[in-house]
Scaffold this motif. Structure first.
Motif, PDB file in Angstrom:
ATOM      1  N   THR A 120      -0.164   7.735 -10.625  1.00 18.31           N
ATOM      2  CA  THR A 120      -0.808   6.469 -10.268  1.00 18.31           C
ATOM      3  C   THR A 120      -0.206   5.322 -11.073  1.00 18.31           C
ATOM      4  O   THR A 120       0.049   4.228 -10.545  1.00 18.31           O
ATOM      5  N   TRP A 121       0.019   5.546 -12.344  1.00 19.39           N
ATOM      6  CA  TRP A 121       0.648   4.553 -13.224  1.00 19.39           C
ATOM      7  C   TRP A 121       2.031   4.178 -12.707  1.00 19.39           C
ATOM      8  O   TRP A 121       2.356   2.991 -12.592  1.00 19.39           O
ATOM      9  N   HIS A 152      -7.559   6.260  -6.876  1.00 19.88           N
ATOM     10  CA  HIS A 152      -7.410   5.104  -5.984  1.00 19.88           C
ATOM     11  C   HIS A 152      -7.433   3.859  -6.862  1.00 19.88           C
ATOM     12  O   HIS A 152      -8.420   3.587  -7.555  1.00 19.88           O
ATOM     13  N   ALA A 153      -6.337   3.099  -6.863  1.00 22.78           N
ATOM     14  CA  ALA A 153      -6.220   1.948  -7.754  1.00 22.78           C
ATOM     15  C   ALA A 153      -5.777   0.713  -6.978  1.00 22.78           C
ATOM     16  O   ALA A 153      -4.980   0.813  -6.044  1.00 22.78           O
ATOM     17  N   VAL A 187      -2.752   1.709  -4.550  1.00 21.15           N
ATOM     18  CA  VAL A 187      -2.269   3.089  -4.643  1.00 21.15           C
ATOM     19  C   VAL A 187      -3.373   3.995  -4.131  1.00 21.15           C
ATOM     20  O   VAL A 187      -4.481   4.010  -4.678  1.00 21.15           O
ATOM     21  N   THR A 188      -3.092   4.736  -3.081  1.00 18.04           N
ATOM     22  CA  THR A 188      -4.086   5.582  -2.431  1.00 18.04           C
ATOM     23  C   THR A 188      -3.992   7.020  -2.937  1.00 18.04           C
ATOM     24  O   THR A 188      -2.951   7.429  -3.464  1.00 18.04           O
ATOM     25  N   VAL A 204       0.856  -1.183   0.000  1.00 14.89           N
ATOM     26  CA  VAL A 204       0.000   0.000   0.000  1.00 14.89           C
ATOM     27  C   VAL A 204       0.893   1.234   0.000  1.00 14.89           C
ATOM     28  O   VAL A 204       1.760   1.383   0.866  1.00 14.89           O
ATOM     29  N   SER A 205       0.686   2.120  -0.966  1.00 11.74           N
ATOM     30  CA  SER A 205       1.481   3.341  -1.050  1.00 11.74           C
ATOM     31  C   SER A 205       0.607   4.483  -1.518  1.00 11.74           C
ATOM     32  O   SER A 205      -0.530   4.291  -1.960  1.00 11.74           O
TER      33      SER A 205
END
Length: 284
Positions: free
Chosen positions: A136-137, A172-173, A189-190, A125-126
């Motif tokens: 995000t990518w 958020h992914a 990904v937050t 989680v980051s």
């Protein structure tokens, strides 16, 4: 802007470093420019890309045309610059800063002990989703590479879910991975700015190990109850130092037939589709 606290460290690496800085407030004691064209001059040997920008493909094409070595802290979009099948031959290095993260290295050492057994599940989680699609990518790509290395098995397939939140389009992914041998991983990904720190959990047949960036001495509470970061180098800073001081390239983790994710827009396009349709996207 959140990088302002540590970017001064770059001056210690090379006092002649020129920084592309688009924010209004520029770092003190550093030479800055608003665009790459203003910074590239005769004698420039390396260009480092530490964050993804919309102009990344065009900037890298400019460096290649001038024979400048490119060091990127994440994947490179193919769109607008042709094919990049042989990144090393083209003078381009896609970095993996997580290799220099002390908590991850301790976890990796634990995983290799016989008592730990075989990896079963990995969660990472980051942050990274606060700065839009491209950040995000990059954060998902780093998590993909790290998970393949940690589980010590090639990735076979994955499923992706993406949500854009709020008026600022925070991202958020979540990427669910399956690797050969049956182990799985979850990369989250937050919508927070710091993609350089990650919380991790690794479960094996003989036990489990976890790392938490708030519990490993990386941060302390100040007198007002706020989080006060220590003056410690981040994995990204350590990667910059190691990359500039070495011409060697560390072999990629075991991605198997997913090798194209390091030099194409496959993952980037999947993020776009998942966000646009609000549905799970399967990557095979």
């Amino acid at each position: 802007a959140h990088q302002m606290s540590w970017i001064q460290d770059l001056h210690d690496i090379d006092p002649q470093l020129f920084v592309i800085w688009k924010a209004k407030k520029t770092p003190a004691n550093l030479s800055c420019a608003k665009c790459l064209e203003d910074a590239v001059a005769d004698g420039v040997q390396n260009v480092l890309f530490l964050t993804p920008q919309a102009s990344l493909a065009a900037d890298i094409a400019l460096c290649r045309d001038q024979g400048i070595r490119v060091l990127s802290a994440g994947p490179i979009p193919v769109t607008g610059q042709g094919r990049l099948e042989n990144t090393q031959d083209e003078g381009i290095v896609c970095g993996m800063p997580w290799r220099h993260d002390a908590p991850w290295k301790r976890m990796e050492n634990t995983r290799q002990r016989p008592a730990f057994g075989s990896p079963v599940f990995y969660r990472r989680v980051s942050g990274g989703g606060a700065s839009g699609l491209l950040s995000t990518w990059w954060a998902l790509w780093q998590g993909l590479m790290e998970s393949a290395q940690t589980l010590a098995s090639p990735v076979t397939h994955a499923k992706l879910n993406v949500t854009r939140m709020g008026p600022r389009r925070l991202w958020h992914a979540t990427l669910h991975l399956h690797v050969e041998g049956g182990a799985t991983a979850q990369i989250v990904v937050t919508p927070q700015p710091d993609a350089d720190r990650a919380d991790r959990l690794l479960v094996g047949t003989g036990g489990s190990v976890s790392t938490d960036t708030t519990d490993t001495g990386l941060h302390l509470l100040d007198g007002d109850g706020g989080i006060q970061p220590l003056e410690a180098r981040t994995p990204l800073q350590e990667w910059v130092r190691a990359t500039l001081n070495s011409s060697s390239v560390v072999p990629d983790p075991q991605i198997s037939r997913w090798k194209q994710l390091t030099t194409s827009d496959s993952l980037l396009n999947a993020i776009r589709r998942a966000a646009r349709h609000g549905q799970t996207v399967t990557l095979t």
